[in-house]
Design an enzyme around this catalytic site. Structure first.
Site, short mmCIF file in Angstrom:
data_model
loop_
_atom_site.label_atom_id
_atom_site.label_comp_id
_atom_site.label_asym_id
_atom_site.label_seq_id
_atom_site.Cartn_x
_atom_site.Cartn_y
_atom_site.Cartn_z
N TYR A 179 2.24 4.89 13.40
CA TYR A 179 2.67 4.68 14.79
C TYR A 179 2.47 5.95 15.62
O TYR A 179 2.09 5.87 16.79
CB TYR A 179 4.14 4.25 14.85
CG TYR A 179 4.38 2.84 14.39
CD1 TYR A 179 4.18 1.77 15.25
CD2 TYR A 179 4.79 2.57 13.09
CE1 TYR A 179 4.39 0.46 14.83
CE2 TYR A 179 5.01 1.28 12.66
CZ TYR A 179 4.81 0.22 13.54
OH TYR A 179 5.01 -1.07 13.12
N LYS A 209 -0.21 -3.93 9.48
CA LYS A 209 -0.59 -2.53 9.38
C LYS A 209 0.04 -1.91 8.14
O LYS A 209 1.10 -2.40 7.73
CB LYS A 209 -0.20 -1.73 10.63
CG LYS A 209 1.22 -1.93 11.17
CD LYS A 209 2.43 -1.70 10.31
CE LYS A 209 2.67 -0.35 9.74
NZ LYS A 209 3.97 -0.30 8.92
P1 NAD Z 1 8.77 -6.68 1.78
O1 NAD Z 1 8.87 -5.91 0.52
O2 NAD Z 1 10.02 -7.07 2.47
O3 NAD Z 1 7.92 -8.03 1.54
C1 NAD Z 1 6.73 -8.01 0.78
C2 NAD Z 1 6.36 -9.42 0.36
O4 NAD Z 1 5.22 -9.35 -0.50
C3 NAD Z 1 7.47 -10.14 -0.42
O5 NAD Z 1 7.51 -11.47 -0.02
C4 NAD Z 1 7.01 -10.02 -1.87
O6 NAD Z 1 7.47 -11.07 -2.69
C5 NAD Z 1 5.50 -10.09 -1.70
N1 NAD Z 1 4.76 -9.48 -2.82
C6 NAD Z 1 3.71 -10.05 -3.43
N2 NAD Z 1 3.27 -9.27 -4.43
C7 NAD Z 1 4.08 -8.19 -4.45
C8 NAD Z 1 4.12 -7.05 -5.28
N3 NAD Z 1 3.25 -6.83 -6.25
N4 NAD Z 1 5.09 -6.14 -5.02
C9 NAD Z 1 5.96 -6.31 -4.01
N5 NAD Z 1 5.95 -7.38 -3.19
C10 NAD Z 1 5.03 -8.33 -3.42
O7 NAD Z 1 7.82 -5.84 2.75
P2 NAD Z 1 7.70 -5.97 4.33
O8 NAD Z 1 8.59 -4.98 4.97
O9 NAD Z 1 7.82 -7.38 4.72
O10 NAD Z 1 6.20 -5.44 4.56
C11 NAD Z 1 5.06 -6.26 4.36
C12 NAD Z 1 3.90 -5.74 5.21
O11 NAD Z 1 4.29 -5.80 6.57
C13 NAD Z 1 3.53 -4.28 4.93
O12 NAD Z 1 2.14 -4.11 5.03
C14 NAD Z 1 4.22 -3.50 6.05
O13 NAD Z 1 3.56 -2.30 6.39
C15 NAD Z 1 4.16 -4.51 7.18
N6 NAD Z 1 5.26 -4.33 8.15
C16 NAD Z 1 4.95 -4.23 9.45
C17 NAD Z 1 5.95 -4.07 10.39
C18 NAD Z 1 5.59 -3.99 11.85
O14 NAD Z 1 6.46 -3.65 12.65
N7 NAD Z 1 4.36 -4.33 12.24
C19 NAD Z 1 7.27 -3.98 9.99
C20 NAD Z 1 7.57 -4.10 8.63
C21 NAD Z 1 6.55 -4.28 7.70
#
Ligand code: NAD
Length: 375
Positions: free
Chosen positions: A227, A142
């Site tokens: 949420y 999401k």
């Molecule tokens: P994060 O920044 O920790 O991870 C992002 C990942 O994408 C990294 O591995 C990064 O290397 C990669 N990536 C590839 N291209 C990129 C770019 N151009 N810029 C930045 N990163 C890039 O983020 P996250 O917290 O893991 O979030 C990722 C997704 O998961 C988002 O859509 C977020 O909304 C979702 N999320 C959902 C929940 C949930 O509870 N359902 C919780 C956290 C995150």
């Protein structure tokens, strides 16, 4: 405070009853527990994780090791060292490590059945479409996309490919949340009147992708306010017909140069229920309250990886309800595999995510124009 206890058996039975009454019929936990008594166990499916950042490493990869019907078989990452380390940790064959350039060749890998997209929001649509072109099922985090147009393309691509799309709405697989919905549907607090839904946290590093509009699609509403929106929909069991919203950002704060810091929005539902929703990137908020004519239900914290607390007042003092916990992460992945095997309905579908995107666009339009917007 007196505590009410719901046994696991009673809870699952009540969830099944709740399903019949729920307008949001795909929000049901019985199947999310993925252990229906008569269902033959499906063959475990292989999952590829695309993007191994904080959420994938902190929650999803540990979560899949607790799943019954899923196994991690591949990783897609721009960081080969990180990918190799995670592959070792989860016993993934190094030949199944991909990068963003050779990602499309997953089509030739029969070990991969499901692709789980965990990338920044603006990359969700592209990587979902490419996964469908490779003939795989998809779970996408999401918010599913950064516009209604993209979300519709994702839903359409699933149909064209004959594959299924689920969105990472983990609260759809949370047991105290489901118990609260059941209590409302059963009339325990009388006819529903008002919902309050508040979600927020203080965001840090100004250079992160969440604060970059091109990558995030928006601010607190897209990330955490979704949420509040989702809760207003599943607690009411209705779809809003009208929204009114404000957004605010302190232009002198380097974090809020591109995206909103706070967003408050009101939703009007066909029955007359009103929802008042807050979201913030600069305040810790985490509480849902459903007020009925004869009492109220509280979820606080309203959303969490575990430990959501459900309390109910039927006109008198507030009572905590002790609900057996179910794992949201293995639950969402096992739930998808169970649904693919025909053992349970699909939940948290692409269509459900598309509806959130329609409402989010209406919220931003209202904040921009200062007028209420029909959905
Ligand atoms: P994060 O920044 O920790 O991870 C992002 C990942 O994408 C990294 O591995 C990064 O290397 C990669 N990536 C590839 N291209 C990129 C770019 N151009 N810029 C930045 N990163 C890039 O983020 P996250 O917290 O893991 O979030 C990722 C997704 O998961 C988002 O859509 C977020 O909304 C979702 N999320 C959902 C929940 C949930 O509870 N359902 C919780 C956290 C995150």
């Amino acid at each position: 405070m007196r505590e009410l206890t719901v046994s696991r058996r009673k809870f699952l039975a009540a969830s099944a009853i709740g399903l019949g009454a729920a307008a949001l019929s795909n929000f049901n936990l019985r199947e999310a527990s993925a252990d229906g008594p008569t269902a033959p166990p499906p063959k475990p499916l292989g999952f590829a994780f695309v993007g191994i950042g904080g959420f994938a490493m902190g929650q999803l990869l540990p979560g899949i090791t607790r799943a019954k019907y899923c196994k991690p078989v591949a990783l897609v990452s721009g960081h080969p060292d990180k990918a190799r380390a995670q592959a070792r940790r989860y016993n993934i064959d190094p030949k199944n490590i991909y990068n963003y350039d050779n990602y499309d060749s997953i089509k030739d890998n029969p070990d991969i059945d499901v692709v789980y997209i965990v990338l920044p929001n603006s990359m969700h649509a592209e990587y979902t479409l490419r996964a469908f072109q490779a003939g795989k099922h998809v779970i996408c985090e999401k918010p599913m996309a950064v516009s209604v147009k993209e979300a519709q393309q994702m839903v359409d691509a699933a149909k064209t490919a004959g594959k299924r799309l689920q969105i990472g709405y983990r609260m759809h697989f949370d047991s105290p949340t489901q118990a609260c919905i059941n209590a409302i549907r059963n009339g325990d607090i009388g006819p529903l009147q008002i919902i309050e839904a508040e979600t927020g946290f203080r965001i840090g590093d100004p250079s992160q992708w969440r604060l970059n509009r091109k990558l995030s699609g928006g601010g607190c509403l897209m990330d955490i306010g979704i949420y509040s929106l989702s809760a207003a929909r599943y607690l009411s069991g209705e779809e809003p017909t009208e929204v009114f919203a404000h957004t605010y950002g302190d232009a002198s704060d380097p974090r809020f140069k591109e995206v909103e810091q706070n967003c408050d929005f009101q939703l009007k539902f066909p029955s007359g229920v009103l929802a008042s929703c807050l979201s913030s990137y600069n305040a810790n908020l985490n509480r849902y309250v459903a007020h009925g004519r004869n009492g109220r239900c509280i979820l606080e914290p309203g959303q969490a990886y575990n430990g959501v607390k459900f309390q109910i007042s039927k006109g008198r003092s507030l009572q905590a309800v002790d609900v057996p916990p179910l794992d949201q992460f293995s639950g969402e992945m096992d739930g998808f595999v169970q649904a693919l095997a025909g053992n349970s309905p699909f939940k948290a579908t692409g269509e459900e995510g598309l509806q959130d995107m329609r409402i989010i666009e209406a919220i931003y339009e209202s904040a921009r124009t200062g007028a209420s917007v029909k959905v």
